[in-house]
Structures are given as structure tokens and as C-alpha cells.
Design an enzyme around this catalytic site. Structure first.
Site, mmCIF file in Angstrom:
data_model
loop_
_atom_site.group_PDB
_atom_site.id
_atom_site.type_symbol
_atom_site.label_atom_id
_atom_site.label_comp_id
_atom_site.label_asym_id
_atom_site.label_seq_id
_atom_site.Cartn_x
_atom_site.Cartn_y
_atom_site.Cartn_z
ATOM 1 N N TRP A 177 0.840 -1.194 0.000
ATOM 2 C CA TRP A 177 0.000 0.000 0.000
ATOM 3 C C TRP A 177 0.875 1.243 0.000
ATOM 4 C CZ3 TRP A 177 -4.704 -0.861 -1.350
ATOM 5 C CH2 TRP A 177 -5.663 0.156 -1.267
ATOM 6 N N ASP A 189 -0.164 11.016 -0.443
ATOM 7 C CA ASP A 189 -1.253 11.987 -0.385
ATOM 8 C C ASP A 189 -2.560 11.316 0.015
ATOM 9 O OD1 ASP A 189 -1.579 10.527 -2.741
ATOM 10 O OD2 ASP A 189 -2.412 12.218 -3.834
ATOM 11 N N GLU A 206 -3.638 8.460 -1.912
ATOM 12 C CA GLU A 206 -2.786 7.281 -1.725
ATOM 13 C C GLU A 206 -2.002 6.910 -2.975
ATOM 14 O OE1 GLU A 206 -4.964 4.824 1.604
ATOM 15 O OE2 GLU A 206 -6.117 4.711 -0.254
ATOM 16 N N GLU A 207 -1.608 7.909 -3.741
ATOM 17 C CA GLU A 207 -0.946 7.641 -5.015
ATOM 18 C C GLU A 207 0.447 8.251 -5.139
ATOM 19 O OE1 GLU A 207 -5.094 7.534 -7.662
ATOM 20 O OE2 GLU A 207 -3.818 9.317 -7.675
ATOM 21 N N GLU A 222 -19.094 6.456 -4.553
ATOM 22 C CA GLU A 222 -17.873 7.245 -4.603
ATOM 23 C C GLU A 222 -17.893 8.216 -5.778
ATOM 24 O OE1 GLU A 222 -13.398 5.768 -4.145
ATOM 25 O OE2 GLU A 222 -14.179 5.369 -6.161
#
Length: 518
Positions: free
Chosen positions: A170, A240, A243-244, A486
Site C-alpha cells: 500500500w 497523499d 494514496e498515489e 464514490e
């Protein structure tokens, strides 16, 4: 650790139906009296207001459905969990993200603070206590980011629904989570104290407050541990909020600054003077660091320093909202929702997104490109995540980003109303020109406007009406049951991605709360 009495939860659906329901029109004549029966048949609200009132109830019910215990979607999750979505496959969002959970719980703290004596707040207090207990457990759980011994483990972004660490690959660490968790629990601590002032002098004060904040070192209380993490790690890179990207980010820095400022205040309240001085010193450095995120050449803020991306990002709006000082704090905001830098960044993002997504109906002429209007807002222009995987055609609008744009405009209108003053600067001029593009009014640089000026009232009216346009976009793309996923598809407009996204509901409720503030 026992923060309050054991959790006892009444049926949510019945409670919120009573609290937020709209009386059917056919029942109103008897209530109002026969002489008013004819008037009672007329619509009581415009269609958007009526929809908002219904959707508020649905959003709160669906948000709480993802909170354990009691939530219908999370019966197998550990008590205190705030699950991102009940979706367990394609995509699997059945986790508790530290960031998402803190932001969602902050929404519940606001509802609690609005009326601490209500039955709703009594139930929310139990939820908030369960959340705090679980966060203490999570903080002390060794995970791939590290351990509690040196606090490195606090940078772990997400955990399994049972509270155990997620051990898969992750984007870690993510340094916004501890700041957001500290902010949320500080808000709750102060809101609870405001409604229970006797707690400071009662025999049970330590048993309630000490698990949240204790001056002793090493720091084992929840808030102090997070503040220690933020104060020692804020200048180090991390991933960030999407999550990238690994780097230094505007959103992260904004919430870290708020946490340190308000943490210093809280430390003083607990006579933790050394910590208060340390947190204040780091906040001063962080405030100066934040100035690096303004890009005068581009004419807007940038989300990540030294990134290959252009810098426009919904996270800029989210950072201004979640980094804004609490009502309990007395700190001059930096990059507030109503600041010129945030408003011109919002304008630039809207102008990009309105032509990027077919569902937004691109302008028919070049003149229309300067107009500010409500459209579906996605994460950032370069996005390729489509809710299930990557798609080189691009991403989609997100409900939480669209709601955040509305909240920025509502909060700007509230600030202007309360201050009765607006000075148009060269930086903010493009935003106000776009805001008034449909009128004959022309804002001028270095001019100050107030309640005696027609343009001042027109600006406030336009802020609210365009904020409503963003809410109208959410209304159009929400399904018949009022569920918020989402994303919604860039072409068809139908919902996609994780269903019943908890953050989507929280962002909607926060936007409507700001709308009511008008």
C-alpha cells in the site's frame, strides 16, 4: 479504557426519521386548520430544499450504517469502526482508513455539538467514545509502517474491519491521519466539556479526559500521541490523501497545522506548557512552509510540491475546509475557504472539469469559459481511476469533491455576511469576475465593498446560488434511494465505484450544514 458508560444504541432509522422527516402534504390541513387548507396544498419549499431535507435524513442514516456497533452494514466489524464502504469486492473498501474515519467522525462531532442534550447526541456520544477506544488500540498495534514505540506506526493508513493491521502492499506512510484524528478528538473533548462543565472539577474528570490527553511522557493518551507524531514528522514525505503520490502535500500540511495550533491550546489547558511551546514552534515553521504551495505563475495553489502533475486538485478544497480552525480556537486561518488563493483554485478546477467530463456539458462558446457554474468535480485533471481500476480515458466526478465545492462557496458567503466587508484584490479578481459573469456588475481591483453596495449583495447571492448548483448536480446523479457512491460516470452520469461511500455522506452533510449557516 472507559471513557463513558457502555454503549447502548437505540434504533437509528426510527430516530432520524422522526428528527428529519417531512410531514406529508395531505396531513397539513388538519394541523393548520381548515381555513388554511387551500394554502397547505401549495408547495412549502422549492424542489431543491425539499430534496435536501429528505437527503439529509438518508445521508445520516446511511453514514451510520457504516459505523460499528449498530450499523446494519458492519455487523462483523469491531466496535468503534468507521468503514469506508460496505463494498467488499470490485472494489474492496471494507476497511477503516484512519483519515476517512476521522473526517467522518468529525461530522458526527458537529452534530453532537449542535445540541448535546438531544437523544441523537446521547447516541452519538456513545459512538464517539467507541471510536476513541478503538483508535487507542489501533495506535498501539504494530503494523507495516512501524510501531508505537517511536510513533512511526501512527502513519499507517488503514486497518482491517476487526482492528488488525492491513499487511498488503500500500502507499504508506500517510501523515494526515494522526492530525485528523487529533483534530476530531480535540473537537469532541471541547464540545463535551462545553456541555458538561462540571467535568473539570468532578471526581470522574481524570477518568474521562486522561485517556484523550495526558501530559505525561512517553505519550500514551490518544491526542497527545498523535500530536507528538505530527510535530516530529510533519516535514517528512508521505503519500497523499488519494494514496498515489509520495511527497509533501497541501492537504496534509493544512490539517497538520490546525492540529498543532489547536494542540498547543489544549496542552496549555492541561498545564502541559513544554508541549504547548513545542507544538507552537512547529506550527510556526509549518505555516511558513505552507506558503510554498502558492504558485503565482499558474495562478492557483498546488497540491504536491515538485510533482509532475499540474497541481489542481480537489484536495486543495478539502485542505482549506478541514484545516480551517475550530470554533473553539482563536487562530488566524491560512488559505481559508474564502481566501483568494482557494477561490481562484476552485475556479481553475471548475473550468478544467466542466470541459473534461461530457456529463458536465462543455461550454458552447469561448465566452462561456469564464463563467463559474456548478458542475461535477473529480479529484484532479490527470486522474485515471474509474472506481474499479485504471482507465486511460480518465476518471470521473466524485460526490465528495462536488459537495466540497459547494461548501467552499457557502462558507465564503457566510464569511462575507458576518464581516460585512469584501476587498477585491488582484489575486481574487478572476474569481469574482467569473462569479458575476452573468450580470452587468464589474468588480474592481483594490475596491472595498460592503452592505451599502449592490455588488456586495449580488456576490453573496451568487455564492449561494452557485453553491446550490453543485448540490443540484449531486441531486441529479443520486439514485432513487438517495444513496451516494464514490463517483458518478463521466458520460452516463450513473453512480459507480464503491457504493454508499461513508465520506460521500459526510461531505454532503457538511456542505448542507454550511448552507444552513447562511
Amino acid at each position: 479504557m472507559a471513557l463513558l458508560v457502555p454503549f447502548v444504541l437505540v434504533a437509528y432509522v426510527a430516530l432520524y426519521a422522526v428528527a428529519f422527516s417531512i410531514p406529508p402534504l395531505h396531513s397539513l390541513p388538519n394541523f393548520l386548520g381548515a381555513e388554511n387548507a387551500q394554502d397547505a396544498q401549495k408547495p412549502l419549499q422549492n424542489p431543491l430544499d425539499a430534496w435536501i431535507q429528505r437527503e439529509e435524513s438518508i445521508a445520516l442514516d446511511n453514514l451510520l450504517a457504516n459505523v460499528a456497533p449498530g450499523g446494519r452494514n458492519v455487523r462483523d466489524a469491531v466496535k468503534g469502526s468507521v468503514i469506508a464502504s460496505p463494498s467488499r469486492q470490485h472494489p474492496n473498501y471494507f476497511y477503516q482508513w484512519v483519515r476517512d474515519a476521522a473526517i467522518t467522525t468529525s461530522t458526527l462531532v458537529n452534530l453532537y455539538a449542535d445540541d448535546p442534550s438531544s437523544q441523537l447526541s446521547a447516541n452519538l456520544s456513545d459512538i464517539l467514545d467507541d471510536y476513541a477506544r478503538l483508535q487507542y488500540r489501533i495506535q498501539h498495534t504494530k503494523n507495516p509502517s512501524g510501531s508505537f514505540d517511536d510513533l512511526s506506526g501512527l502513519g499507517e493508513p488503514k486497518f482491517e474491519a476487526d482492528g488488525s493491521p492491513f499487511v498488503g502492499s500500500w502507499g504508506r506512510p500517510q501523515r494526515d491521519g494522526p492530525a485528523l484524528r487529533a483534530i476530531t478528538l480535540m473537537e469532541y473533548l471541547r464540545a463535551y466539556n462545553a456541555s458538561h462543565p462540571y467535568m473539570w472539577t468532578s471526581d470522574g474528570a481524570d477518568s474521562w479526559f486522561k485517556p484523550l490527553y495526558d501530559a505525561s511522557m512517553p505519550s500514551h493518551s490518544i491526542i497527545k500521541a498523535d500530536l507528538e507524531y505530527v510535530s516530529h514528522y510533519w516535514n517528512q514525505t508521505g503519500f497523499d490523501l488519494w494514496e498515489e503520490v509520495d511527497g509533501l502535500h497541501f492537504f496534509t500540511a493544512m490539517v497538520q497545522l490546525r492540529a498543532l495550533r489547536e494542540g498547543a491550546d489544549l496542552a496549555l489547558a492541561f498545564n502541559d506548557t513544554g508541549a504547548a511551546e513545542w507544538y507552537s514552534k512547529q506550527a510556526t515553521l509549518l505555516k511558513k512552509f505552507l506558503q510554498l504551495f502558492w504558485d503565482a505563475r499558474r495562478g492557483h495553489l498546488i497540491e504536491t510540491l515538485n510533482s509532475h502533475r499540474g497541481g489542481l486538485d480537489c484536495a486543495l478544497l478539502l485542505g482549506s475546509l478541514h484545516g480551517y480552525p475550530s470554533l473553539y480556537a482563536d487562530h488566524a486561518p491560512i488559505y481559508s475557504p474564502y481566501s483568494d488563493e482557494v477561490l481562484v483554485s476552485l475556479l481553475a478546477l471548475v473550468q478544467d472539469q466542466r470541459t473534461r467530463f461530457p456529463i458536465n456539458a462543455a461550454p458552447s462558446s469561448e465566452d462561456d469559459e469564464t463563467v463559474l457554474e456548478g458542475v461535477g468535480i473529480g479529484r484532479y485533471p490527470e486522474d485515471v481511476y474509474d472506481g474499479y481500476g485504471t482507465d486511460q480515458r480518465g476518471g470521473n466526478p466524485w460526490f465528495l469533491c462536488t459537495a466540497s465545492a459547494a461548501e467552499v462557496l457557502y462558507r465564503t458567503a457566510s464569511e462575507l455576511t458576518s464581516s460585512s466587508n469584501l476587498t477585491i484584490t488582484a489575486t481574487g479578481l478572476p474569481f469574482y469576475e467569473a462569479l458575476l459573469s452573468s450580470s452587468s456588475l464589474q468588480p474592481e481591483v483594490d475596491e472595498t465593498y460592503g452592505p451599502s453596495d449592490t455588488i456586495f449583495h449580488s456576490i453573496i447571492d451568487r455564492l449561494r446560488s452557485i453553491g446550490d448548483e453543485f448540490i443540484e448536480v449531486i441531486k441529479i446523479h443520486t439514485d432513487a434511494k438517495g444513496s451516494l457512491s464514490e463517483q458518478f460516470d463521466r458520460v452516463t452520469g450513473y453512480e459507480r465505484g464503491a457504493n454508499d461511500l461513508t465520506w460521500s455522506y459526510g461531505a454532503f452533510l457538511q456542505a448542507i450544514r454550511a448552507r444552513k449557516g447562511l
